[in-house]
Design a protein around this motif. Structure first.
Motif, PDB file in Angstrom:
ATOM      1  N   GLY A 234      -4.726 -15.663   9.738  1.00 37.98           N
ATOM      2  CA  GLY A 234      -4.165 -15.961  11.058  1.00 37.98           C
ATOM      3  C   GLY A 234      -2.771 -16.563  10.986  1.00 37.98           C
ATOM      4  N   VAL A 235      -2.392 -17.185  12.085  1.00 36.83           N
ATOM      5  CA  VAL A 235      -1.075 -17.798  12.212  1.00 36.83           C
ATOM      6  C   VAL A 235      -1.276 -19.248  12.635  1.00 36.83           C
ATOM      7  CG1 VAL A 235       1.183 -17.545  13.298  1.00 36.83           C
ATOM      8  CG2 VAL A 235      -0.336 -15.585  13.164  1.00 36.83           C
ATOM      9  N   ALA A 236      -0.423 -20.138  12.101  1.00 39.85           N
ATOM     10  CA  ALA A 236      -0.500 -21.533  12.519  1.00 39.85           C
ATOM     11  C   ALA A 236      -0.314 -21.604  14.029  1.00 39.85           C
ATOM     12  CB  ALA A 236       0.567 -22.353  11.813  1.00 39.85           C
ATOM     13  N   ASN A 237      -1.133 -22.408  14.668  1.00 38.29           N
ATOM     14  CA  ASN A 237      -1.136 -22.398  16.128  1.00 38.29           C
ATOM     15  C   ASN A 237      -1.114 -23.812  16.682  1.00 38.29           C
ATOM     16  OD1 ASN A 237      -1.227 -21.496  18.718  1.00 38.29           O
ATOM     17  ND2 ASN A 237      -3.311 -20.708  18.625  1.00 38.29           N
ATOM     18  N   VAL A 238      -0.667 -23.915  17.914  1.00 41.38           N
ATOM     19  CA  VAL A 238      -0.770 -25.184  18.613  1.00 41.38           C
ATOM     20  C   VAL A 238      -0.999 -24.844  20.083  1.00 41.38           C
ATOM     21  CG1 VAL A 238       1.751 -25.292  18.773  1.00 41.38           C
ATOM     22  CG2 VAL A 238       0.416 -27.332  19.187  1.00 41.38           C
ATOM     23  N   GLU A 239      -1.915 -25.585  20.698  1.00 38.96           N
ATOM     24  CA  GLU A 239      -2.145 -25.348  22.121  1.00 38.96           C
ATOM     25  C   GLU A 239      -1.411 -26.410  22.919  1.00 38.96           C
ATOM     26  OE1 GLU A 239      -6.012 -25.207  21.071  1.00 38.96           O
ATOM     27  OE2 GLU A 239      -5.844 -23.044  20.728  1.00 38.96           O
ATOM     28  N   TYR A 240      -0.865 -25.997  24.045  1.00 45.42           N
ATOM     29  CA  TYR A 240      -0.038 -26.909  24.823  1.00 45.42           C
ATOM     30  C   TYR A 240      -0.847 -27.560  25.940  1.00 45.42           C
ATOM     31  CZ  TYR A 240       3.783 -24.773  22.301  1.00 45.42           C
ATOM     32  OH  TYR A 240       4.624 -24.342  21.310  1.00 45.42           O
ATOM     33  N   SER A 241      -0.385 -28.739  26.333  1.00 48.79           N
ATOM     34  CA  SER A 241      -1.064 -29.458  27.403  1.00 48.79           C
ATOM     35  C   SER A 241      -0.155 -29.487  28.625  1.00 48.79           C
ATOM     36  CB  SER A 241      -1.352 -30.890  26.953  1.00 48.79           C
ATOM     37  OG  SER A 241      -0.127 -31.571  26.782  1.00 48.79           O
ATOM     38  N   GLN A 242      -0.711 -30.004  29.714  1.00 54.47           N
ATOM     39  CA  GLN A 242       0.076 -30.109  30.938  1.00 54.47           C
ATOM     40  C   GLN A 242       1.329 -30.968  30.703  1.00 54.47           C
ATOM     41  OE1 GLN A 242      -1.787 -32.232  34.152  1.00 54.47           O
ATOM     42  NE2 GLN A 242      -1.176 -30.670  35.625  1.00 54.47           N
ATOM     43  N   GLU A 243       1.172 -32.033  29.891  1.00 57.98           N
ATOM     44  CA  GLU A 243       2.322 -32.917  29.615  1.00 57.98           C
ATOM     45  C   GLU A 243       3.415 -32.144  28.882  1.00 57.98           C
ATOM     46  OE1 GLU A 243      -0.941 -34.032  28.951  1.00 57.98           O
ATOM     47  OE2 GLU A 243      -0.834 -34.902  30.959  1.00 57.98           O
TER      48      GLU A 243
ATOM     49  N   THR B   2       3.960 -31.752   6.585  1.00 53.11           N
ATOM     50  CA  THR B   2       2.956 -31.322   7.567  1.00 53.11           C
ATOM     51  C   THR B   2       2.222 -30.062   7.115  1.00 53.11           C
ATOM     52  OG1 THR B   2       4.711 -30.149   8.732  1.00 53.11           O
ATOM     53  CG2 THR B   2       4.099 -32.301   9.592  1.00 53.11           C
ATOM     54  N   LEU B   3       2.546 -29.620   5.882  1.00 54.16           N
ATOM     55  CA  LEU B   3       1.962 -28.375   5.381  1.00 54.16           C
ATOM     56  C   LEU B   3       0.439 -28.416   5.330  1.00 54.16           C
ATOM     57  CD1 LEU B   3       2.054 -25.625   3.988  1.00 54.16           C
ATOM     58  CD2 LEU B   3       2.556 -26.783   1.845  1.00 54.16           C
ATOM     59  N   GLU B   4      -0.102 -29.460   4.705  1.00 53.46           N
ATOM     60  CA  GLU B   4      -1.552 -29.529   4.487  1.00 53.46           C
ATOM     61  C   GLU B   4      -2.313 -29.492   5.811  1.00 53.46           C
ATOM     62  OE1 GLU B   4       0.578 -31.305   2.742  1.00 53.46           O
ATOM     63  OE2 GLU B   4       0.180 -30.605   0.697  1.00 53.46           O
ATOM     64  N   ALA B   5      -1.843 -30.315   6.743  1.00 52.22           N
ATOM     65  CA  ALA B   5      -2.539 -30.409   8.033  1.00 52.22           C
ATOM     66  C   ALA B   5      -2.557 -29.064   8.736  1.00 52.22           C
ATOM     67  CB  ALA B   5      -1.863 -31.462   8.905  1.00 52.22           C
ATOM     68  N   ASN B   6      -1.423 -28.348   8.699  1.00 54.60           N
ATOM     69  CA  ASN B   6      -1.347 -27.065   9.376  1.00 54.60           C
ATOM     70  C   ASN B   6      -2.164 -25.986   8.670  1.00 54.60           C
ATOM     71  OD1 ASN B   6       0.417 -26.869  11.832  1.00 54.60           O
ATOM     72  ND2 ASN B   6       1.737 -28.071  10.504  1.00 54.60           N
ATOM     73  N   LEU B   7      -2.134 -26.028   7.326  1.00 49.25           N
ATOM     74  CA  LEU B   7      -2.885 -25.028   6.566  1.00 49.25           C
ATOM     75  C   LEU B   7      -4.374 -25.152   6.877  1.00 49.25           C
ATOM     76  CD1 LEU B   7      -2.922 -22.784   4.497  1.00 49.25           C
ATOM     77  CD2 LEU B   7      -2.995 -24.490   2.686  1.00 49.25           C
ATOM     78  N   GLU B   8      -4.815 -26.387   7.016  1.00 39.89           N
ATOM     79  CA  GLU B   8      -6.235 -26.648   7.258  1.00 39.89           C
ATOM     80  C   GLU B   8      -6.713 -26.033   8.572  1.00 39.89           C
ATOM     81  OE1 GLU B   8      -8.173 -30.837   7.267  1.00 39.89           O
ATOM     82  OE2 GLU B   8      -7.308 -30.372   5.303  1.00 39.89           O
TER      83      GLU B   8
ATOM     84  N   LEU C 281       1.481 -19.929   3.995  1.00 43.14           N
ATOM     85  CA  LEU C 281       1.257 -21.365   3.858  1.00 43.14           C
ATOM     86  C   LEU C 281       0.407 -21.656   2.615  1.00 43.14           C
ATOM     87  CD1 LEU C 281       0.545 -22.343   7.588  1.00 43.14           C
ATOM     88  CD2 LEU C 281       2.701 -22.459   6.338  1.00 43.14           C
ATOM     89  N   LYS C 282      -0.577 -20.781   2.375  1.00 38.38           N
ATOM     90  CA  LYS C 282      -1.474 -20.973   1.230  1.00 38.38           C
ATOM     91  C   LYS C 282      -0.671 -20.854  -0.069  1.00 38.38           C
ATOM     92  CE  LYS C 282      -5.692 -18.999  -0.601  1.00 38.38           C
ATOM     93  NZ  LYS C 282      -5.855 -17.576  -0.860  1.00 38.38           N
ATOM     94  N   TRP C 283       0.188 -19.836  -0.123  1.00 37.11           N
ATOM     95  CA  TRP C 283       1.013 -19.643  -1.328  1.00 37.11           C
ATOM     96  C   TRP C 283       1.936 -20.840  -1.526  1.00 37.11           C
ATOM     97  CZ3 TRP C 283       6.309 -19.374  -2.010  1.00 37.11           C
ATOM     98  CH2 TRP C 283       6.753 -18.934  -3.274  1.00 37.11           C
ATOM     99  N   TRP C 284       2.515 -21.307  -0.457  1.00 38.36           N
ATOM    100  CA  TRP C 284       3.429 -22.470  -0.489  1.00 38.36           C
ATOM    101  C   TRP C 284       2.685 -23.693  -1.038  1.00 38.36           C
ATOM    102  CZ3 TRP C 284       5.773 -24.777   4.692  1.00 38.36           C
ATOM    103  CH2 TRP C 284       6.572 -25.880   4.387  1.00 38.36           C
ATOM    104  N   LYS C 285       1.456 -23.898  -0.549  1.00 39.50           N
ATOM    105  CA  LYS C 285       0.646 -25.041  -0.980  1.00 39.50           C
ATOM    106  C   LYS C 285       0.373 -24.951  -2.485  1.00 39.50           C
ATOM    107  CE  LYS C 285      -2.577 -28.374  -0.392  1.00 39.50           C
ATOM    108  NZ  LYS C 285      -2.167 -29.262  -1.505  1.00 39.50           N
TER     109      LYS C 285
END
Lengths: 335, 308
Positions: A316-325, A304-310, A249-253
């Motif tokens: 590490g690896v881009a991550n997202v945590e899931y909710s009950q919904e 969405t690159l910038e937001a994820n890179l941040e 992601l950093k290289w892409w940016k």
């Protein structure tokens, strides 16, 4: 007096009950077979974060994570049998082997325990599976390329570790995509073992024998190495599909800022462990959940690159945590 | 007390201590199902430990035990299930190969560690060829046998006692057993007594392979299917089991009952540490610490024995 208050509060609780009052005394365990890379570390961190909050909120009574020391199926089978003894209500498992744990999992099911497998899934029919559709992940790369370069061109395919089913599945998806879009051809294929250094060496080795490459299709963990190999060979940089790693992601940016480079990145978020947790919670809550569920991909695009890179930690690896919904959505989608 | 009994005392004490610890932390374990869950995976380990013990009895060491048990598991989950006759033939051939290894090691005077390490790659390779992706399924009768619920005590206890008795009779009471132990103790004496050393070594290897085959089959019966890497841990576990149970690297001094107890102790140690909630990073170290503790105790007993 006290009784009326009690009754009133009980009635209130019933009215306010959003479904998780039922699981507040349930205990869920995570059986994990391996913790030796950044993806697994992020997976465990996500688990600790999300389930810790769930325990504090009183959604479940406990959500303990156990990791085997040696990544061996027999050891994990013993671990699962220990969990049965410890009286957990549900076991969420990332399995060392899709088949070798079946005996232990059957024991758990027979003891009335809910078993939800994810990432490394198990094929014992009594367990739930939160699986990744790796073929679709491979095919989605061609779907992107189709719109990015309608004229098509020659592709270089970087594969993963030979002999692992994930590698076969992603590659099969890519090849299916190529078949549907005949103006793309696969000019060459190398094994990058999902590691930047291996990928760089492999790509550097095959490059001199290749025509001009329009795009590189990858499996994750190999995009940055491929980019380095193209730069070292002095060849123009093609569209390289990335795999959500921080260095990629950093290289892409950097490229995006320098010359408006465009590509996309897709992989599975390590936070999928939290999705499996919520699925287990939903089952314990008495919800009707299909046995086979599919994990959504985590896709990163130009905007969405910038937001994820941040939010992605170094190395590490881009991550997202899931909710009950999210879990409820995934369950509904599978019905 | 005879020295042999005394040697058995330490492993028995270790087992009882661990069992007490597990019961204290997890009272649920002190039941029929609890004991079975706790110990059923120890049955294949106990069989592999007996196999390793037979090799160690003739002063050798088998570093291919885990790979061989995995190979057997793959054969059991595929050939033995689909075409039982062919499966049995393959397993018999594997036992013959083991006997052949014993002969080669003896004739060429090769270190067993090197030969078996080499063979471990052969077994793993064959296992991958048979089962490229995890799968296969356990023969129905094997699954029934491994999940049988006998009265009074769970299968794991009956199986462990049976293995210990059979191994004890073979190794400590039969002529062949005496020869095998004598071979490990003093090769020249066996040769002078007119017994063929080659035949004895080959028999020890074949017998070991037979127990290893049983280990692989028991494992498939429990796991319901196989995987080419399913039993890789068994190499070190089996060696540790023999040592824990009172055996020694110097041939001839082995104890079949102790070996079974050693295997049970190792399995229990894993559960004990997991109930203690020790972080996985420390678990291997803690398992090692238990081993060292037991060995230190044994050294102490040996000293006392010598002083007397």
């Amino acid at each position: 007096m006290t009784r009326t208050i009690l009754m009133a509060s009980a009635a209130l609780a019933c009215l306010a009950g959003t479904g998780f009052a039922d699981t507040s005394d349930k205990r869920i365990a995570l059986s994990n077979n391996y913790a030796g890379n950044s993806w697994r570390q992020a997976m465990l961190e996500s688990w600790a974060k999300v389930t810790g909050q769930a325990v504090t909120d009183g959604v479940v009574a406990a959500a303990d994570a156990f990791t085997t020391a040696e990544n061996q199926a027999t050891e994990q089978a013993a671990q699962i049998q220990n969990m049965i003894l410890q009286g957990y209500d549900a076991i969420v498992v990332n399995a060392a082997s899709p088949t070798a744990l079946n005996g232990a999992i059957k024991e758990a099911c027979d003891a009335g325990i809910i078993v939800v497998s994810f990432d490394g899934i198990v094929d014992e029919p009594c367990a739930w599976r939160v699986a990744v559709d790796f073929e679709a992940m491979g095919k989605s790369q061609l779907d992107y390329l189709k719109t990015a370069m309608p004229d098509g061109g020659a592709l270089l395919e970087i594969r993963g570790l030979a002999g692992v089913f994930v590698d076969d599945a992603i590659s099969a998806g890519i090849h299916a995509g190529v078949e549907e879009n005949p103006n793309f051809t696969i000019a060459g294929s190398v094994h990058g073992d999902w590691a930047q250094d291996v990928a760089q060496k492999a790509v550097a080795g095959i490059l001199p024998s290749l025509p001009e490459i329009a795009a590189v299709v990858t499996q994750g963990g190999d995009g940055y190495g491929a980019a380095q190999a193209f730069a070292a060979a002095g060849r123009p940089t093609p569209i390289i599909i990335m795999g959500n790693r921080q260095d990629e992601l950093k290289w892409w940016k950097e490229q995006k800022d320098a010359n408006g480079y465009t590509t996309m990145s897709v992989s599975i978020a390590p936070g999928v462990s939290t999705l499996a947790f919520w699925v287990a919670q939903q089952i314990l809550d008495g919800k009707d959940v299909p046995k086979d569920l599919t994990v959504p991909f985590l896709r990163i695009d130009q905007d969405t690159l910038e937001a994820n890179l941040e939010t992605t930690p170094e190395g590490g690896v881009a991550n997202v945590e899931y909710s009950q919904e999210d879990a409820i959505q995934v369950i509904e989608a599978a019905k | 007390m005879t020295p042999d009994r005394l040697r058995l005392l330490v492993p028995v004490m270790a087992l009882v201590a661990l069992l007490a610890g597990v019961f204290w932390m997890q009272p649920r374990a002190a039941s029929y199902t609890g004991l079975n869950l706790l110990l059923n995976l120890a049955v294949p380990i106990a069989l592999a430990t007996i196999a390793q013990m037979l090799i160690m009895a003739v002063n050798d060491l088998d570093l291919s035990m885990g790979a061989f048990v995995s190979f057997v598991a793959c054969v059991t989950a595929t050939f033995l299930n689909d075409t039982p006759a062919l499966g049995l033939l393959i397993l018999a051939a594997a036992i013959a190969v083991y006997a052949g290894l014993g002969v080669i090691i003896h004739l060429r005077n090769l270190p067993s560690i090197v030969v078996t390490l080499g063979m471990s790659f052969v077994w793993t390779g064959l296992a991958v060829l048979i089962l490229p992706a995890p799968g296969g399924s356990s023969p129905e009768w094997l699954r029934t046998l491994m999940t049988v619920k006998p009265p009074l005590a769970p299968m794991a206890i009956f199986a462990s006692v049976l293995i210990a008795i059979v191994a004890h009779l073979i190794v400590m009471r039969s002529t062949l057993g005496v020869r095998i132990r004598a071979l490990g103790g003093n090769e020249r004496t066996v040769a002078r007594s007119g017994t063929s050393i080659i035949a004895t070594r080959a028999a020890a290897y074949a017998l070991a392979a037979f127990f290893a085959v049983l280990a692989g089959m028991a494992l498939v019966g429990l796991a319901t299917s196989a995987d080419a890497n399913i039993a890789l841990r068994y190499t070190l576990l089996s060696i540790a089991g023999v040592i824990l149970g009172g055996g020694e690297f110097i041939g001839g001094r082995v104890s079949p009952i102790g070996a079974v107890i050693g295997a049970l102790t190792l399995t229990l140690a894993g559960s004990f540490l997991s109930f203690l909630r020790i972080s996985p990073d420390w678990q291997i170290g803690a398992q090692g610490a238990i081993l060292i503790l037991v060995l230190a105790l044994r050294l102490l007993f040996n000293r006392l024995e010598a002083r007397r």
